[in-house]
Design an enzyme around this catalytic site. Structure first.
Site, mmCIF file in Angstrom:
data_model
loop_
_atom_site.group_PDB
_atom_site.id
_atom_site.type_symbol
_atom_site.label_atom_id
_atom_site.label_comp_id
_atom_site.label_asym_id
_atom_site.label_seq_id
_atom_site.Cartn_x
_atom_site.Cartn_y
_atom_site.Cartn_z
ATOM 1 N N GLY A 36 -5.599 10.849 29.838
ATOM 2 C CA GLY A 36 -6.097 9.721 30.599
ATOM 3 C C GLY A 36 -7.363 9.169 29.984
ATOM 4 O O GLY A 36 -7.970 9.786 29.107
ATOM 5 N N GLU A 41 -11.100 11.089 35.603
ATOM 6 C CA GLU A 41 -11.192 9.731 35.060
ATOM 7 C C GLU A 41 -11.857 8.768 36.036
ATOM 8 O O GLU A 41 -12.626 7.889 35.633
ATOM 9 C CB GLU A 41 -9.806 9.222 34.673
ATOM 10 C CG GLU A 41 -9.112 10.022 33.585
ATOM 11 C CD GLU A 41 -9.902 10.138 32.301
ATOM 12 O OE1 GLU A 41 -10.823 9.322 32.074
ATOM 13 O OE2 GLU A 41 -9.611 11.050 31.504
#
Length: 318
Positions: free
Chosen positions: A189, A229
């Site tokens: 990610g 993230e």
């Protein structure tokens, strides 16, 4: 614990361009460059700063605002609930993850950001005094799906552009956009830090690491890649500061030698000044999903500073 004194000069050094690690013209990823990297947010940031020299200035201004706003508890209207738009780009049925899998990811975020995750009780006593309830929640607003012939998307934001085969973000100044696709190169990610273009704002997640069911794969199978993230999207740095004994700009996290992998045995000592015990269970390390389960009060201060009046994400206040 780190003592942080930031000046305008330091801001400029922190956010200036560093190297040419990413080819921003195409979706190429070198698996050698990204070996064990997991998250490509820092490399993407460096590429964006190369492409836009004004980004460093905007990030410096956000950092100065963050330092001044720390400690305030007043959000725009007292509470933050983040509307989430999920953009699924798929070639195979496994990549076309189910609504239930997506909802399980939202549920995980709500637990992790409100300290109601069951493993929050596993925090060692050494860090219990700084463990934080961020008190930000998320609600799934919509899911967009698009079939594609692409096998991998890379880290150059093509998945965020309809004219490149992806999907444009939906109302990115008031909604968190998540793109779910196969990134490639071992990347799980990446996120865009505050200050970047609204046209590419949001978080990209590999479809194999979303939520609790379907295609989610051990050891990144309980939704913590998204937690990590979104931490970046809310202005958190990696806990080791992306440098040997670096700074994450947070005063209550220990100085780490580097990223930790796997499930480190506790206590894991740093060889940096003072040999502190590393906070390997922090969401902003690189440990396996089952080994990360906390944010700190200092990290909370950085995140919530975005949402106060005048903050970089104040438009999310409700």
């Amino acid at each position: 614990m780190k003592k942080i004194i930031l000046t305008a000069t330091v801001f400029l050094m922190l956010f200036s361009c560093q190297n040419d690690t990413i080819d921003s013209s195409e979706t190429k990823i070198s698996s050698t460059n990204f070996e064990n990297r997991i998250c490509a947010s820092q490399e993407v940031l460096e590429a964006q700063m190369k492409a836009d020299p004004t980004l460093a200035l905007r990030m410096n201004q956000i950092e100065a605002f963050t330092q001044n706003a720390k400690g305030t508890s007043r959000l725009v209207n007292g509470k933050i609930e983040i509307p989430v738009v999920v953009n699924v780009l798929y070639r195979t049925s496994a990549e076309n993850i189910s609504d239930a899998q997506i909802q399980s990811q939202i549920d995980i975020l709500n637990k992790d950001f409100t300290a109601t995750n069951t493993d929050f009780n596993s925090i060692p006593s050494l860090f219990a005094g700084v463990a934080a309830n961020i008190d930000i929640t998320f609600v799934l607003e919509s899911i967009n799906r698009k079939s594609t012939t692409k096998t991998t998307w890379g880290t150059t934001d093509t998945m965020k552009k309809t004219n490149r085969g992806g999907l444009d973000p939906t109302s990115p100044t008031t909604k968190l956009n998540l793109w779910v696709c196969t990134i490639g190169g071992g990347i799980l990610g990446y996120a865009q830090f505050p200050g970047g273009s609204s046209a590419t704002d949001g978080v990209v997640l590999d479809s194999k690491n979303v939520g609790l069911s379907g295609s989610a794969n051990f050891p990144y199978d309980i939704g913590r890649i998204a937690t990590h993230e979104i931490g970046h999207w809310m202005n958190l740095r990696h806990i080791w500061g992306d440098a040997t004994c670096g700074s994450d700009l947070v005063s209550d996290t220990p100085t780490h030698n580097a990223a930790n992998q796997g499930v480190p045995a506790y206590p894991h000592y740093s060889t940096c000044t003072g040999t502190p015990v590393e906070m390997t269970m922090n969401y902003m390390d690189y440990t396996e999903n089952r080994a990360m389960y906390m944010f700190t009060n200092g990290q909370k201060s950085r995140m919530t500073a975005l949402f106060v009046s005048g903050g970089a994400r104040a438009s999310f206040g409700i």
